[in-house]
Design a protein around this motif. Structure first.
Motif, mmCIF file in Angstrom:
data_model
loop_
_atom_site.group_PDB
_atom_site.id
_atom_site.type_symbol
_atom_site.label_atom_id
_atom_site.label_comp_id
_atom_site.label_asym_id
_atom_site.label_seq_id
_atom_site.Cartn_x
_atom_site.Cartn_y
_atom_site.Cartn_z
ATOM 1 N N LYS A 185 15.147 14.157 83.247
ATOM 2 C CA LYS A 185 15.966 13.183 82.529
ATOM 3 C C LYS A 185 16.430 12.080 83.474
ATOM 4 C CE LYS A 185 17.692 16.517 79.113
ATOM 5 N NZ LYS A 185 18.874 17.199 78.554
ATOM 6 N N ASN A 186 16.487 12.410 84.771
ATOM 7 C CA ASN A 186 16.934 11.421 85.749
ATOM 8 C C ASN A 186 15.776 10.581 86.280
ATOM 9 O OD1 ASN A 186 19.622 12.293 85.597
ATOM 10 N ND2 ASN A 186 19.281 13.905 87.100
ATOM 11 N N TYR A 187 14.710 11.255 86.717
ATOM 12 C CA TYR A 187 13.600 10.487 87.280
ATOM 13 C C TYR A 187 12.522 10.153 86.246
ATOM 14 C CZ TYR A 187 11.655 15.251 87.920
ATOM 15 O OH TYR A 187 11.234 16.547 87.753
ATOM 16 N N GLU A 188 12.603 10.750 85.050
ATOM 17 C CA GLU A 188 11.751 10.454 83.888
ATOM 18 C C GLU A 188 10.299 10.903 84.042
ATOM 19 O OE1 GLU A 188 12.121 6.419 82.670
ATOM 20 O OE2 GLU A 188 14.217 6.671 82.027
ATOM 21 N N PHE A 189 9.677 10.647 85.185
ATOM 22 C CA PHE A 189 8.278 11.058 85.341
ATOM 23 C C PHE A 189 7.920 11.114 86.828
ATOM 24 C CE2 PHE A 189 8.444 6.466 84.586
ATOM 25 C CZ PHE A 189 7.810 5.968 85.723
ATOM 26 N N PHE A 190 6.840 11.845 87.139
ATOM 27 C CA PHE A 190 6.281 11.858 88.484
ATOM 28 C C PHE A 190 5.369 10.652 88.642
ATOM 29 C CE2 PHE A 190 6.922 16.511 87.786
ATOM 30 C CZ PHE A 190 7.820 16.721 88.822
ATOM 31 N N GLY A 191 5.298 10.115 89.855
ATOM 32 C CA GLY A 191 4.475 8.939 90.089
ATOM 33 C C GLY A 191 2.991 9.250 90.160
ATOM 34 N N SER A 192 2.657 10.523 90.418
ATOM 35 C CA SER A 192 1.253 10.923 90.528
ATOM 36 C C SER A 192 1.186 12.444 90.462
ATOM 37 C CB SER A 192 0.653 10.437 91.851
ATOM 38 O OG SER A 192 1.296 11.096 92.941
ATOM 39 N N ASP A 193 -0.035 12.974 90.368
ATOM 40 C CA ASP A 193 -0.199 14.419 90.393
ATOM 41 C C ASP A 193 0.267 14.993 91.736
ATOM 42 O OD1 ASP A 193 -1.236 14.535 87.821
ATOM 43 O OD2 ASP A 193 -3.303 14.271 88.505
ATOM 44 N N ARG A 194 -0.019 14.282 92.807
ATOM 45 C CA ARG A 194 0.443 14.736 94.126
ATOM 46 C C ARG A 194 1.968 14.774 94.183
ATOM 47 N NH1 ARG A 194 -2.227 11.864 99.172
ATOM 48 N NH2 ARG A 194 -0.904 13.455 100.138
ATOM 49 N N GLY A 195 2.593 13.810 93.508
ATOM 50 C CA GLY A 195 4.049 13.817 93.445
ATOM 51 C C GLY A 195 4.571 15.024 92.689
ATOM 52 N N GLY A 196 3.891 15.399 91.602
ATOM 53 C CA GLY A 196 4.281 16.593 90.855
ATOM 54 C C GLY A 196 4.120 17.846 91.682
ATOM 55 N N GLU A 197 3.038 17.936 92.447
ATOM 56 C CA GLU A 197 2.817 19.097 93.311
ATOM 57 C C GLU A 197 3.879 19.165 94.407
ATOM 58 O OE1 GLU A 197 -1.134 18.403 94.616
ATOM 59 O OE2 GLU A 197 -2.051 18.957 92.699
ATOM 60 N N ALA A 198 4.222 18.004 94.951
ATOM 61 C CA ALA A 198 5.271 17.967 95.978
ATOM 62 C C ALA A 198 6.619 18.376 95.388
ATOM 63 C CB ALA A 198 5.359 16.567 96.582
ATOM 64 N N GLY A 199 6.882 17.914 94.150
ATOM 65 C CA GLY A 199 8.123 18.289 93.493
ATOM 66 C C GLY A 199 8.243 19.794 93.344
ATOM 67 N N CYS A 200 7.139 20.448 93.012
ATOM 68 C CA CYS A 200 7.172 21.909 92.835
ATOM 69 C C CYS A 200 7.394 22.629 94.164
ATOM 70 C CB CYS A 200 5.880 22.386 92.176
ATOM 71 S SG CYS A 200 5.827 22.045 90.401
ATOM 72 N N ILE A 201 6.920 22.045 95.249
ATOM 73 C CA ILE A 201 7.193 22.632 96.568
ATOM 74 C C ILE A 201 8.690 22.626 96.843
ATOM 75 C CG2 ILE A 201 6.987 22.177 99.046
ATOM 76 C CD1 ILE A 201 4.091 21.378 98.574
ATOM 77 N N TRP A 202 9.338 21.488 96.574
ATOM 78 C CA TRP A 202 10.777 21.407 96.825
ATOM 79 C C TRP A 202 11.569 22.256 95.839
ATOM 80 C CZ3 TRP A 202 11.142 20.189 101.429
ATOM 81 C CH2 TRP A 202 10.392 19.163 102.011
ATOM 82 N N TYR A 203 11.147 22.304 94.587
ATOM 83 C CA TYR A 203 11.816 23.180 93.633
ATOM 84 C C TYR A 203 11.724 24.633 94.081
ATOM 85 C CZ TYR A 203 12.560 19.647 89.966
ATOM 86 O OH TYR A 203 12.990 18.573 89.236
ATOM 87 N N THR A 204 10.563 25.035 94.595
ATOM 88 C CA THR A 204 10.383 26.414 95.067
ATOM 89 C C THR A 204 11.371 26.748 96.171
ATOM 90 O OG1 THR A 204 8.022 26.498 94.491
ATOM 91 C CG2 THR A 204 8.775 27.996 96.213
ATOM 92 N N LEU A 205 11.471 25.882 97.167
ATOM 93 C CA LEU A 205 12.347 26.151 98.305
ATOM 94 C C LEU A 205 13.819 26.076 97.922
ATOM 95 C CD1 LEU A 205 10.471 24.186 101.114
ATOM 96 C CD2 LEU A 205 10.471 26.656 100.710
ATOM 97 N N ILE A 206 14.193 25.064 97.160
ATOM 98 C CA ILE A 206 15.608 24.875 96.821
ATOM 99 C C ILE A 206 16.099 25.960 95.875
ATOM 100 C CG2 ILE A 206 17.243 23.351 95.647
ATOM 101 C CD1 ILE A 206 15.569 20.989 96.734
ATOM 102 N N GLN A 207 15.315 26.276 94.843
ATOM 103 C CA GLN A 207 15.752 27.292 93.894
ATOM 104 C C GLN A 207 15.737 28.690 94.508
ATOM 105 O OE1 GLN A 207 17.419 25.331 91.902
ATOM 106 N NE2 GLN A 207 16.910 26.732 90.237
ATOM 107 N N SER A 208 14.797 28.961 95.386
ATOM 108 C CA SER A 208 14.792 30.252 96.075
ATOM 109 C C SER A 208 16.008 30.367 96.987
ATOM 110 C CB SER A 208 13.500 30.412 96.891
ATOM 111 O OG SER A 208 12.370 30.508 96.045
ATOM 112 N N ALA A 209 16.381 29.253 97.630
ATOM 113 C CA ALA A 209 17.583 29.257 98.464
ATOM 114 C C ALA A 209 18.831 29.486 97.621
ATOM 115 C CB ALA A 209 17.688 27.937 99.231
#
Length: 334
Positions: free
Chosen positions: A222-246
């Motif tokens: 809702k804040n960023y609305e969309f990923f800029g690319s597929d690579r951006g989506g993959e990078a987002g999931c990397i950070w979600y994995t680390l932050i949510q696991s923490a």
């Protein structure tokens, strides 16, 4: 994000060592260059059990069974989902390797929705029986898995048997296009999966843990609305994995990520597939894997106890109080 991929791959493997895995997905959007428009994509999450308290996010272009099939691989254990066809077909064709587990919170919502759409007494009765199942679970929050199984067999199973009898008797007389018929079908069509949680105290009654894990990504879109690319989506999931696991391990995310960003590239200067190894991770040495394991959030916290997030604990306590209050306000007599 690519620099911390080895640690994310370790989290993936840790989740697959669980007795059972909870899986869920949500939508997002990605920009399609040159079109001026965005396309629907999916973020999937796989949540480990209590002995493997990590969340692994995956970016996919669709919601087909290929998603969970690629991630779960040869995983052997329980799979707790909402019963979507992508999971259902995977479980069915696993030849018993995957144990289907039902999601009672979804059933509860469906009966709750049917209460507003019908005057049939079964809607409120079924909802009331479901609340009783959750009352039992609330009492067992701090119980051992053995104790949890004993109480479920003694108290939950009779309720489930009574509920099954009522639903089975009433279904022929309920209008097929109604919300109530949908709720009844959801439960009866997955009855074995819906009741399997009573057979082992390690199983959860629902998949709300995975749903909560996805919540920040829902807020994020809702804040960023969309990923800029597929690579951006993959990078987002990397950070979600680390932050949510923490967060799940009550670790302050900022100092944790700061250390991870420094340590992982030092441990794995080059992340390459070597020789006959099946993947880059399988090419790592034992000493490298051990060093990465020390960076798992719960392991890292034992060395850095000063970074335990007390705020996260307070958030959980407040949320639990609000949830119990909502249940009391919505309670209906059996």
């Amino acid at each position: 994000a690519a620099g911390v991929r080895p640690l994310v791959d370790l989290i993936h493997r840790q989740v697959l060592h669980s007795f059972y895995v909870r899986a869920d997905e949500t939508t997002s959007r990605v920009l399609r260059p040159g079109t001026g428009s965005t396309k629907l994509v999916y973020l999937w999450v796989y949540v480990g059990d209590d002995d493997h308290p990590y969340q692994f996010f995956v970016y996919r272009l669709d919601r087909t069974r290929a998603g969970p099939q690629d991630i779960l691989g040869e995983f052997n254990g329980g799979l707790l989902t909402d019963g979507h066809s992508a999971y259902a077909s995977l479980t069915k064709e696993s030849e018993g390797r995957l144990q289907d587990l039902g999601w009672w919170a979804h059933a509860r919502r469906k009966f709750d929705e049917s209460c507003a759409a019908t005057s049939h007494p079964l809607a409120e009765e079924a909802l009331a029986w479901t609340w009783l199942l959750y009352d039992i679970e609330d009492r067992l929050t701090d119980a051992t898995s053995q104790k949890r199984k004993q109480v479920r067999m003694r108290e939950s199973v009779p309720i489930l048997e009574r509920l099954h009898e009522q639903l089975d008797d009433a279904r022929p007389g309920v209008r097929p296009s109604s919300k109530l018929y949908e709720a009844i079908g959801y439960v009866l069509n997955r009855w074995e999966a819906m009741t399997r949680y009573t057979t082992d105290g390690r199983y959860a009654i629902d998949n709300n843990a995975a749903e909560r894990t996805l919540r920040p990504s829902v807020i994020g879109r809702k804040n960023y609305e969309f990923f800029g690319s597929d690579r951006g989506g993959e990078a987002g999931c990397i950070w979600y994995t680390l932050i949510q696991s923490a967060r799940n391990n009550h670790v302050c995310a900022l100092p944790y990520l700061n250390d991870v960003l420094q340590q992982v590239p030092r441990i794995v200067p080059e992340y390459l597939r070597i020789g006959d190894a099946e993947s880059e991770f399988d090419s790592l040495s034992t000493s490298q894997v051990d060093a990465l394991r020390a960076l798992l959030p719960d392991h890292w916290l034992t060395v850095h106890p000063e970074h335990r997030s007390e705020e996260r604990q307070r958030e959980l306590e407040i949320e639990n109080q609000r949830r119990r209050k909502r249940r009391r306000l919505r309670r209906r007599p059996v």
